[in-house]
Design a protein around this motif. Structure first.
Motif, PDB file in Angstrom:
ATOM      1  N   PRO A 131       0.829  -1.219   0.000  1.00  0.00           N
ATOM      2  CA  PRO A 131       0.000   0.000   0.000  1.00  0.00           C
ATOM      3  C   PRO A 131       0.859   1.264   0.000  1.00  0.00           C
ATOM      4  N   LYS A 132       0.295   2.363  -0.486  1.00  0.00           N
ATOM      5  CA  LYS A 132       1.046   3.612  -0.595  1.00  0.00           C
ATOM      6  C   LYS A 132       1.547   4.099   0.760  1.00  0.00           C
ATOM      7  N   GLU A 133       0.722   3.929   1.797  1.00  0.00           N
ATOM      8  CA  GLU A 133       1.137   4.440   3.100  1.00  0.00           C
ATOM      9  C   GLU A 133       2.321   3.666   3.682  1.00  0.00           C
ATOM     10  N   TYR A 134       2.592   2.469   3.151  1.00  0.00           N
ATOM     11  CA  TYR A 134       3.717   1.673   3.642  1.00  0.00           C
ATOM     12  C   TYR A 134       4.982   1.882   2.813  1.00  0.00           C
ATOM     13  N   LEU A 151       8.516   3.813   8.464  1.00  0.00           N
ATOM     14  CA  LEU A 151       7.427   2.932   8.870  1.00  0.00           C
ATOM     15  C   LEU A 151       7.822   1.464   8.726  1.00  0.00           C
ATOM     16  N   ASP A 179       7.243   3.851   2.953  1.00  0.00           N
ATOM     17  CA  ASP A 179       7.985   4.786   3.788  1.00  0.00           C
ATOM     18  C   ASP A 179       9.037   4.003   4.570  1.00  0.00           C
ATOM     19  N   HIS A 182       0.514  -7.802   6.491  1.00  0.00           N
ATOM     20  CA  HIS A 182      -0.560  -6.801   6.476  1.00  0.00           C
ATOM     21  C   HIS A 182      -1.872  -7.469   6.862  1.00  0.00           C
ATOM     22  N   HIS A 185      -2.655  -7.637   0.436  1.00  0.00           N
ATOM     23  CA  HIS A 185      -1.741  -6.517   0.614  1.00  0.00           C
ATOM     24  C   HIS A 185      -0.381  -7.048   1.055  1.00  0.00           C
TER      25      HIS A 185
END
Length: 649
Positions: free
Chosen positions: A239-242, A247, A244, A401, A406
């Motif tokens: 996912p986009k939020e991961y 994170l 990083d 996840h 995911h």
């Protein structure tokens, strides 16, 4: 038989449509049934039709030419292996191989190398080649041992029972349980089946335990554990939020060493591909120019001509006029090409390629610098390296996840050279759609591929086909040897050719499905191809061969379909005897000879390899096996082996 008759009566009582269809067929097609001698009492006279059973003659007609071809292939191999060492002994001397990848040289005599070759243990393949090669050798030995033990269990007991069964079968059909009339004799088949299946289950359990231990030992071996790939996990559909680094470091803890978030490199890949293409074109043109200049120079020296004067007008030459080649090659003889096929502008190849490289190289350098600075567009895939292999295995086997699909699927031990970078940007919804499309395509391909494969199965039972289609009766006039070739050898060859066309299609389907590495593509191709082998080579061929022998009888007496198929299904194994002979002799000896590789290396190499780079690449690069299409063939042979024992059981 009384039970079977009661079953047929029950079918007619519970299914009026079957009785009605039977009545219509018997009423409207009496001549058809009379001409074929197909009536409800035909089962009592089937033994008379077996007098001309061509099973043994078909086997002999297949065995003799196959033996001749195999002998020719082996003889050619023995003669050529000493002359063409690059094709038959490349791993003994190629400098591009590391010392641990090389194989020991064998004696150079005609036959004295057999002993040295037989003494090489299978563990040598494991230590010097790959785990796949070692497991293939072990699988072949296990399958052969299973077959040998099965013969020792079944033949002494079931052959006498089947041969004296009184069913009126002839030749090879005597060996099947279809020749047994007394149902009490089937108790022997039952007990032998229990013993043989028990041995098969024992072998499966034994090899499963052996594989688990072997895999653990291989993963912990110093050679594999020292690789960075053994500690690196590839996560896809992230996912986009991961996407990083901070994170991800908090997620995987202190065991994490490095993180590489993949970026969209499609533009760079296209430019690099175009640059390499232009560079190879420039190299080819310059090599051609040098060879042409050298040829003209030699001719001039032989004639005693002007060795220091240029050919042509110096003012008409290009910026290459200062080079040595310009002295011997006029401008109109320099390498040229068209920018578009046939209709494009004709340009000087060397000058055009150099100008294109001057444009492409700065663009590529700028894009690469931007990606190194982190300014690229991230895609949903991450490479995570850990300090220890145990931590990498824990991350690989854990649920990363909480939502389905995911950060999955995950891969470990991926070699960077095997990565399909374009497939790393596939998101999980796209992956689901691609998988559905791929699996649907393969299923449709299996279904429609049944048409030519079914035709091959019908060819293996021409006698019944002639009875069903009288216009083919001219085939009965051909000599028995030719008839045996048509019914025995021809179907086996056609089936092998049909199966050879599939790997390319299946690999493309696996790549479209989103497999991120070449190994993953081979694994999925193996699953697809095994499904093809079992369905087409085994099921379709068996059923069509049996159905072609009884379709007319079923047409005139539908309720007796179970009985007729039970009588004719065992006879379908005669085709697989020819198939085993073809695979075991011609195909294997052809693989040893490798005539296609020899021709490609020698003939096409001399034509296509026009530069030193191409020559070196062909010389130093070894062709690899496509494991995705090697294992299914032999796995299917093991399936047919078990089915052949079932025909005796």
């Amino acid at each position: 038989m009384d039970t079977l008759n009661d079953f047929n009566v029950a079918i007619q009582r519970r299914s009026p449509s079957v009785a009605l269809l039977h009545h219509v067929i018997q009423r409207r097609a009496p001549d058809f049934c009379d001409n074929l001698n197909i009536t409800s009492s035909n089962s009592q006279t089937s033994s008379a039709q077996e007098e001309d059973d061509p099973s043994l003659s078909g086997f002999i007609s297949t065995l003799v030419p196959v033996l001749i071809v195999a002998a020719v292939f082996i003889s050619l191999f023995l003669l050529l292996r000493r002359k063409f060492k690059r094709n038959y002994e490349p791993r003994t001397f190629l400098g591009s191989l590391r010392p641990q990848e090389r194989s020991p040289a064998l004696p150079q005599g005609m036959l004295n190398w057999f002993g040295a070759f037989a003494k090489i243990p299978d563990s040598f393949v494991l230590n010097h080649q790959s785990l796949d090669g070692f497991l293939l050798l072990r699988y072949l030995k296990v399958a052969s041992a299973t077959c040998l033990v099965g013969c020792c269990i079944t033949w002494p007991v079931l052959f006498p029972i089947n041969i004296t069964g009184g069913g009126g079968q002839k030749q090879l059909n005597l060996l099947t349980f279809g020749n047994v009339v007394d149902k009490n004799r089937y108790y022997a088949h039952v007990f032998i089946a229990w013993i043989f299946l028990g041995f098969v289950f024992y072998m499966v359990a034994r090899e499963s335990i052996y594989y688990v231990n072997l895999r653990q030992a291989y993963l912990l071996s110093p050679l594999y554990a020292a690789r960075m790939s053994s500690r690196t996990v590839l996560f896809t559909s992230v996912p986009k939020e991961y996407l990083d680094e901070g994170l991800l470091r908090r997620m995987f803890g202190r065991g994490l060493k490095n993180i590489w978030i993949a970026s969209d490199c499609e533009e760079i890949e296209n430019l690099v591909e175009e640059r390499d293409k232009v560079a190879m074109k420039l190299e080819t043109a310059e090599t051609k120019l040098i060879k042409l200049a050298n040829t003209n120079h030699i001719k001039s020296m032989e004639k005693g001509g002007q060795s220091n004067e240029a050919l042509g007008n110096p003012h008409e030459t290009t910026r290459e006029s200062g080079s040595v080649a310009a002295k011997w090659v006029p401008t109109n003889k320099r390498p040229t090409h068209r920018l578009k096929p046939l209709i494009g502008k004709k340009v000087d190849t060397i000058n055009w390629c150099r100008s294109e490289l001057e444009k492409l190289i700065p663009k590529i350098d700028a894009l690469q610098a931007a990606h190194r600075a982190g300014n690229g567009k991230f895609i949903p895939s991450v490479f995570v390296e850990f300090y220890h292999q145990s931590e990498a295995q824990s991350a690989f086997q854990s649920l990363t996840h909480h939502q389905a699909l995911h950060m999955s699927p995950r891969f470990i031990g991926v070699n960077p050279e095997e990565v399909i970078w374009k497939n790393l940007k596939i998101t999980w919804p796209s992956r689901v759609v691609r998988n559905i499309v791929t699996i649907s395509f393969v299923i449709l391909l299996i279904v429609f591929w049944s048409i030519p494969v079914g035709f091959v199965g019908i060819l293996s039972n021409i006698k019944s086909l002639i009875a069903l289609a009288p216009f083919l009766s001219f085939l009965e006039q051909v000599p028995p040897v030719i008839f045996g070739l048509i019914q025995g050898l021809l179907p086996a060859i056609l089936l092998a050719v049909l199966m050879a066309l599939l790997p390319i299609i299946l690999r493309l389907a696996a790549k479209f499905g989103g497999a991120p590495s070449l190994s993953a593509i081979e694994l999925r191709t193996q699953n697809f191809y095994f499904g093809f082998q079992v369905f087409q080579v085994f099921l379709v061929t068996t059923l069509t061969s049996a159905a072609s022998a009884s379709i007319a009888s079923i047409f005139c007496d539908p309720p007796k379909a179970p009985t007729l198929l039970a009588e004719n299904l065992p006879k379908a194994s005669n085709f697989y005897i020819s198939y085993f002979v073809l695979q075991g002799l011609t195909i294997s000896s052809g693989a040893v000879l490798g005539i296609a590789g020899l021709i490609i290396f020698r003939l096409l190499g001399s034509i296509l390899d026009t530069t030193p780079r191409k020559m070196y690449k062909r010389w130093s690069t070894l062709s690899a096996l496509g494991w995705g299409t090697v294992f299914p063939v032999y796995t299917n042979l093991a399936v047919i082996e078990l089915e052949s024992f079932a025909n005796m059981l």
